[in-house]
Structures are given as C-alpha cells and as structure tokens.
Design a protein around this motif. Structure first.
Motif, PDB file in Angstrom:
ATOM      1  N   VAL A 162       0.855   4.880   9.012  1.00 33.00           N
ATOM      2  CA  VAL A 162      -0.156   5.781   8.864  1.00 33.00           C
ATOM      3  C   VAL A 162       0.304   6.783   7.793  1.00 33.00           C
ATOM      4  O   VAL A 162      -0.227   7.174   6.889  1.00 33.00           O
ATOM      5  N   GLN A 163       1.432   7.563   8.397  1.00 33.29           N
ATOM      6  CA  GLN A 163       1.883   8.778   7.588  1.00 33.29           C
ATOM      7  C   GLN A 163       2.556   8.039   6.108  1.00 33.29           C
ATOM      8  O   GLN A 163       2.215   8.911   5.104  1.00 33.29           O
TER       9      GLN A 163
ATOM     10  N   GLY B   5       4.950   0.564  11.065  1.00 31.37           N
ATOM     11  CA  GLY B   5       5.663   1.792  10.908  1.00 31.37           C
ATOM     12  C   GLY B   5       6.940   1.685  11.757  1.00 31.37           C
ATOM     13  O   GLY B   5       7.999   2.368  11.291  1.00 31.37           O
ATOM     14  N   LEU B   6       6.870   0.872  12.753  1.00 35.08           N
ATOM     15  CA  LEU B   6       8.047   0.595  13.714  1.00 35.08           C
ATOM     16  C   LEU B   6       9.066   0.028  12.962  1.00 35.08           C
ATOM     17  O   LEU B   6      10.421   0.401  13.129  1.00 35.08           O
TER      18      LEU B   6
ATOM     19  N   GLY C 209       0.835  -1.280  -0.054  1.00 32.00           N
ATOM     20  CA  GLY C 209      -0.064  -0.031  -0.213  1.00 32.00           C
ATOM     21  C   GLY C 209       0.862   1.373  -0.102  1.00 32.00           C
ATOM     22  O   GLY C 209       0.176   2.332   0.603  1.00 32.00           O
ATOM     23  N   LEU C 210       1.911   1.039  -0.541  1.00 28.60           N
ATOM     24  CA  LEU C 210       2.949   2.306  -0.632  1.00 28.60           C
ATOM     25  C   LEU C 210       2.993   2.972  -2.231  1.00 28.60           C
ATOM     26  O   LEU C 210       2.914   2.057  -2.942  1.00 28.60           O
ATOM     27  N   SER C 211       3.186   4.142  -2.165  1.00 30.23           N
ATOM     28  CA  SER C 211       3.557   4.977  -3.253  1.00 30.23           C
ATOM     29  C   SER C 211       4.785   5.113  -3.543  1.00 30.23           C
ATOM     30  O   SER C 211       5.358   5.882  -2.894  1.00 30.23           O
TER      31      SER C 211
END
Length: 364
Positions: free
Chosen positions: A185-186, A243-244, A119-121
């Motif tokens: 999330v970021q 994220g971690l 799910g990353l751009s």
C-alpha cells in the motif's frame, strides 16, 4: 533523469603508467570483471523472463474469471502478488540500466514494466534509491535508515520519550515483518502522491495515467467478479503478500550491517562491501529476491545484468578475501534474525551495537 545510471557511481578502471597513480582496488576488481565479460548486456534473458512473468500473470487472471465467486481466488491473489513483485524487480533492473545499452530504452522499460504491470512509480523510487546506493547505511545520506515508524539509528532512540512509543521501540524488531504487509500500500500511495505533487517530473501525466489505470483496473476487475467480502480479502492478500515479498527481498541486504557516522569518508569498494550482506541460496532464492541476494556485487556494479551477478560473486569474494575487505554472507532466515535482533537492540538502548569497521580500525 529517471533512470538509476548515476546510482553508486563507480570509478572507471585505470592502468598505472608513467606519471599515473596506481589503480585503486575497485579499479583492479572492475578490470577483472570486465575481462570476464560480466558487464555484457543480456537482453534475451530479460525478454524471456518478462514474457514468462507476463504469461503467468495472464493465466492467473484467466483462472480468476473462471473461478468466479470462490474463496479459491485468494490463491490467484497470491500468484498475482508474486508476479507483481517480479515486475517490480524487472523495473529495478531496467532503472539500473542492466537491460539495454541505451539509457532512454532502459528508462521507458522501467516505466512501462513497473508502472503498467506492478503499479509502481519509478520516478519517486529512483530518487530515494539513488541516495541509498551512493551512501548505504550512512546516517546523513541513506534514506533507507531514516527514522520513521521504526528506528534504525541508535542515536535516534532516545528521542522516543512517550511511554507508548518507548514500549513499541523496545519491541520494534518483532513488528518489522508484520509492518511489511503494509509496504505494498505504501509503495502505491507514495508513487501516486509524488506524481500528483511534483510538477517537474518528465512525462508526469503519462506516468500517472499508466499507474492509475493499472490500479483502478485491478480494483474494478476484482469488484466485478467477487462480492464485497471476498473482494476485500482478495485485495488484502495481493497487497499484503506483495509488500512482504518486496520488503523481504530488500530488508536482509543492509539492515543490521554497520551504521556509518555522518560525514565519514570511505573509499568506494569498502563503502559498498562493508555495509552490504549477501544471502545464500540457489536458483529459487535468485528468483524470489530478484537477484538482490547478490547485494554486494549489485552495489559494486549496479548496471551489471542480473544473471551475471551469480558469476561475479566468487570473483568479488576472492578479491575481497585477498585484500582483507570483510565480505558478509549468510542464510535468508539467518539474515532475518539479524534484522529483528538489531532493531530490538536499538530499541533497548544500546548506543553502539554495530560500529563501522573503519571506525574500529581507526580506534585501534
């Protein structure tokens, strides 16, 4: 251009001859690395690794459905966070042209693996990462040390004048790792926002469709299987741990290393080695950090396939030792301690906690 082929452009090796300048130190090192065959593509390794991570991901989703309405699904969320991070690392490698000889094939591999599986751009991240590679830890070039919630450049610390901001700044090192829980999330929000606002991105609609389909599909699957409370906990565990893991792999590599003043000109080898830090560890560390524990070798040779970085490390370290270029390596826990202490020292007002080694030499 969406791939990172221009990240940290490395000068081509040159041989001294009649009327030619002697090769730079980097050119000499590059010749040695090339002769060792370490720039050869390892497509089989990447195909196998991707297949293993994909199989674990599918198995985790099957276990999720079988477990159903159970708190044990939080263990599945943790597994999915790990596999999402691994897909992110694989997308990073493809974007650096480490997988295929073709730039187009690498770009599509990065889009599909990072977008559909994590799910990353890659488009948003590529621009930022290119600038980081071209000037790691340099004030006017590296976006990774730009001031935001945290202050990395001591020169920016006096600008935090509000009492609450000063209180937080004095303790920002302790907040660094808790804040990484929000990094997942970021990353998702920044990627989607970039694709929604920028009209010049190639294949923008396709990329946006892939990422949105993955994110929405994830949330729908969780909502269908779990009641609201468990669903919220599942999403929180997956995003927080993701994220971690991502931030924990990138943070030790440059944070707390010398900050380079704006406008400083440094040769390529010194720029990449002096501002980077390697992390000790065996195969488990290699997997957990996606090869980023060999940060010095990665910055010197960004298109080197990940499995070759371990082999390149002793060559690069010996070369740096022979030519008096400081090579930094420490443990993972030790590096995290350095990051926390550095951020706290910046917040406490020390104006020159880590001076660029070249500046120190010039002052001497």
């Amino acid at each position: 251009m969406t791939a990172l082929e221009n990240a940290a452009p490395a000068p081509a090796p040159t041989r001294a001859g009649a009327g030619a300048r002697p090769p730079t130190l980097y050119a000499q090192l590059a010749e040695e690395v090339q002769a060792a065959g370490l720039m050869r593509r390892r497509v089989g390794w990447y195909v196998t690794t991707t297949a293993v991570v994909l199989a674990v991901t599918v198995g985790a989703w099957v276990a999720f459905v079988v477990l159903g309405d159970s708190w044990w699904t939080l263990a599945v969320a943790a597994v999915l966070a790990v596999t999402s991070a691994q897909f992110g690392f694989l997308g990073h490698d493809a974007a650096h042209r480490q997988v295929f000889a073709s730039g187009t094939a690498n770009a599509w591999a990065a889009r599909v693996v990072a977008g559909a599986c994590a799910g990353l751009s890659m488009g948003w991240w590529t621009s930022k990462h290119n600038r980081h590679h071209s000037g790691p830890n340099q004030v006017d070039r590296d976006p990774d040390i730009a001031t935001g919630v945290l202050v990395f450049d001591p020169a920016d610390a006096p600008n935090r004048t509000h009492p609450a901001a000063r209180w937080f700044l004095d303790r920002q090192g302790w907040a660094f790792f808790p804040l990484l829980l929000l990094e997942g999330v970021q990353l998702h929000v920044a990627g989607v926002r970039d694709l929604l606002t920028r009209r010049d991105v190639p294949h923008r609609r396709l990329k946006l469709g892939i990422i949105v389909a993955r994110l929405v599909g994830f949330l729908v699957a969780v909502a269908v299987v779990l009641p609201p409370g468990k669903a919220a906990a599942f999403v929180a565990v997956q995003l927080g741990l993701f994220g971690l893991l991502m931030g924990g792999a990138f943070a030790p590599n440059h944070k707390g290393m010398p900050i380079v003043p704006a406008g400083t000109r440094i040769d390529f080898l010194s720029r990449q080695v002096l501002m980077s830090r390697n992390i000790d560890g065996g195969r488990v560390t290699d997997v957990a950090m996606g090869g980023l524990n060999y940060q010095i070798e990665h910055h010197l040779f960004p298109s080197m396939p990940r499995p070759a970085l371990r082999q390149a490390q002793p060559i690069v370290r010996r070369f740096c030792d022979e030519h008096g270029v400081r090579y930094t390596q420490t443990s993972l826990v030790g590096s995290y301690g350095i990051v926390v202490r550095y951020l706290n020292r910046v917040g406490l007002g020390e104006r020159d906690p880590f001076t660029c080694p070249l500046v120190q030499q010039r002052r001497a």
